[in-house]
Design a protein around this motif. Structure first.
Motif, short mmCIF file in Angstrom:
data_model
loop_
_atom_site.label_atom_id
_atom_site.label_comp_id
_atom_site.label_asym_id
_atom_site.label_seq_id
_atom_site.Cartn_x
_atom_site.Cartn_y
_atom_site.Cartn_z
N ASP A 121 0.83 -1.22 0.00
CA ASP A 121 0.00 0.00 0.00
C ASP A 121 0.86 1.26 0.00
N ALA A 122 2.07 1.17 0.55
CA ALA A 122 2.95 2.34 0.63
C ALA A 122 3.68 2.62 -0.69
N LEU A 123 3.63 1.69 -1.64
CA LEU A 123 4.29 1.90 -2.94
C LEU A 123 3.58 3.00 -3.71
N PRO A 124 4.32 3.70 -4.57
CA PRO A 124 3.66 4.66 -5.47
C PRO A 124 2.65 3.92 -6.35
N GLU A 125 1.59 4.58 -6.70
CA GLU A 125 0.48 3.96 -7.46
C GLU A 125 0.96 3.26 -8.72
N GLN A 126 1.86 3.86 -9.47
CA GLN A 126 2.32 3.26 -10.73
C GLN A 126 3.04 1.93 -10.48
N GLN A 127 3.89 1.88 -9.47
CA GLN A 127 4.61 0.65 -9.14
C GLN A 127 3.66 -0.41 -8.58
N ARG A 128 2.73 0.04 -7.71
CA ARG A 128 1.78 -0.90 -7.11
C ARG A 128 0.91 -1.55 -8.17
N ALA A 129 0.46 -0.81 -9.15
CA ALA A 129 -0.40 -1.35 -10.21
C ALA A 129 0.34 -2.42 -11.00
N VAL A 130 1.58 -2.12 -11.39
CA VAL A 130 2.38 -3.10 -12.15
C VAL A 130 2.63 -4.34 -11.29
N GLU A 137 -2.08 -11.16 -10.26
CA GLU A 137 -2.96 -11.63 -11.34
C GLU A 137 -2.25 -12.52 -12.34
N GLY A 138 -0.92 -12.55 -12.31
CA GLY A 138 -0.18 -13.42 -13.21
C GLY A 138 -0.14 -12.93 -14.64
N ALA A 139 -0.34 -11.63 -14.84
CA ALA A 139 -0.33 -11.07 -16.20
C ALA A 139 1.10 -11.00 -16.72
N SER A 140 1.25 -11.16 -18.03
CA SER A 140 2.57 -11.04 -18.65
C SER A 140 2.94 -9.57 -18.77
N TYR A 141 4.21 -9.30 -19.00
CA TYR A 141 4.65 -7.91 -19.17
C TYR A 141 3.90 -7.24 -20.32
N GLN A 142 3.71 -7.98 -21.40
CA GLN A 142 3.01 -7.42 -22.57
C GLN A 142 1.56 -7.08 -22.21
N GLU A 143 0.90 -7.97 -21.47
CA GLU A 143 -0.49 -7.71 -21.06
C GLU A 143 -0.57 -6.47 -20.17
N ASP A 149 -1.34 0.91 -20.77
CA ASP A 149 -0.99 1.76 -21.91
C ASP A 149 0.39 2.39 -21.73
N ILE A 150 1.36 1.52 -21.43
CA ILE A 150 2.75 1.95 -21.30
C ILE A 150 3.63 0.96 -22.06
N PRO A 152 6.49 -1.94 -22.71
CA PRO A 152 6.92 -3.11 -21.93
C PRO A 152 8.19 -2.83 -21.12
N GLY A 153 9.09 -2.03 -21.59
CA GLY A 153 10.30 -1.67 -20.84
C GLY A 153 9.95 -0.92 -19.56
N THR A 154 8.93 -0.05 -19.67
CA THR A 154 8.48 0.71 -18.50
C THR A 154 7.88 -0.24 -17.46
N VAL A 155 7.17 -1.26 -17.93
CA VAL A 155 6.59 -2.27 -17.01
C VAL A 155 7.72 -2.94 -16.23
N MET A 156 8.76 -3.38 -16.93
CA MET A 156 9.88 -4.05 -16.28
C MET A 156 10.58 -3.12 -15.29
N SER A 157 10.76 -1.88 -15.67
CA SER A 157 11.42 -0.91 -14.81
C SER A 157 10.62 -0.65 -13.54
N ARG A 158 9.31 -0.41 -13.68
CA ARG A 158 8.45 -0.16 -12.51
C ARG A 158 8.38 -1.39 -11.61
N LEU A 159 8.32 -2.57 -12.22
CA LEU A 159 8.26 -3.81 -11.44
C LEU A 159 9.55 -4.00 -10.65
N SER A 160 10.67 -3.74 -11.28
CA SER A 160 11.96 -3.87 -10.61
C SER A 160 12.06 -2.91 -9.43
#
Length: 182
Positions: A121-130, A137-143, A149-150, A152-160
C-alpha cells in the motif's frame, strides 16, 4: 492321585511347584506369540498368567491340570486385553502423531503478511499497479503494458523498482521488530 496344587505345596505351606510351572512356560510363550504376533507382548501375557496362577494357588484354588489352567488364564488375559484395546481405540506411538499435536504459532506469519500488505500500500500507485498485475494476477509484461498503456520496458522498470522497494521495507520492518524484542 494328588492334584497339581496338592503336589505344589510343601508341608510348611510354601509353594514348591516352580518346576511344574516351568515345564509349561515354553508352550505358553509359543501360544502367546501365535496369538499376538509380538514377542514382547507375548512375554507380558505369559508373565501375567504365571503371576495369576501362583496367586490363585496361594489363595487355595484347586488346580487339577496345570497346563490347562495356565492356557486358560493366558487366553482370558488376551481376550480381556483385546476388549480393553477395542474400547480405547487404536494405539499409536507418540512419534507417529507428534507433528499433529503441535504446530508453529501462526502470528509471525500473519504479522509478516500484514506488514507486506502495508508495504504494498505504501508503494507509489504506478509501481503498485504493475506489481499487483504481474504478481497477483499473473499477467505477462506485454499484457500489463497493454492494460496500463505503457511500454513493456516501463513495465519491467516499474516492477523492478517496486520489488526493490518492497524488499527494503520488509528488511527494515524485520530489523525494527527485532530491535523491539531485545
Amino acid at each position: 492321585m494328588k492334584s497339581w496344587m496338592e503336589n505344589a505345596r510343601k508341608p510348611g505351606g510354601e509353594y514348591a511347584g516352580g518346576a511344574d510351572l516351568a515345564e509349561h512356560v515354553r508352550s505358553l510363550r509359543r501360544y502367546a506369540i501365535a496369538l499376538t504376533g509380538d514377542p514382547s507382548e507375548a512375554d507380558d501375557l505369559v508373565q501375567e498368567s504365571l503371576v495369576r496362577a501362583l496367586a490363585r494357588i496361594e489363595e487355595g484354588a484347586e488346580v487339577r491340570n496345570a497346563r490347562t489352567y495356565l492356557f486358560s488364564i493366558l487366553h482370558n488375559l488376551r481376550v480381556d486385553l483385546l476388549a480393553r484395546n477395542a474400547r480405547r481405540g487404536p494405539q499409536m506411538p507418540l512419534e507417529a502423531v507428534e507433528h499433529r499435536l503441535s504446530r508453529p504459532a501462526e502470528q509471525p506469519a500473519r504479522l509478516r503478511h500484514a506488514e507486506l500488505a502495508l508495504a504494498i500500500d505504501a508503494l507509489p500507485e504506478q509501481q503498485r499497479a504493475v506489481l499487483l498485475l504481474v504478481a497477483l494476477e499473473g499477467a505477462s509484461y506485454q499484457e500489463v503494458a497493454e492494460i496500463l498503456d505503457i511500454a513493456p520496458g516501463t513495465v519491467m522498470s516499474r516492477l523492478s523498482r517496486a520489488r526493490k522497494a518492497l524488499r527494503d521495507m520488509m528488511e527494515e520492518s524485520a530489523v525494527t521488530n527485532l530491535r523491539r524484542m531485545t
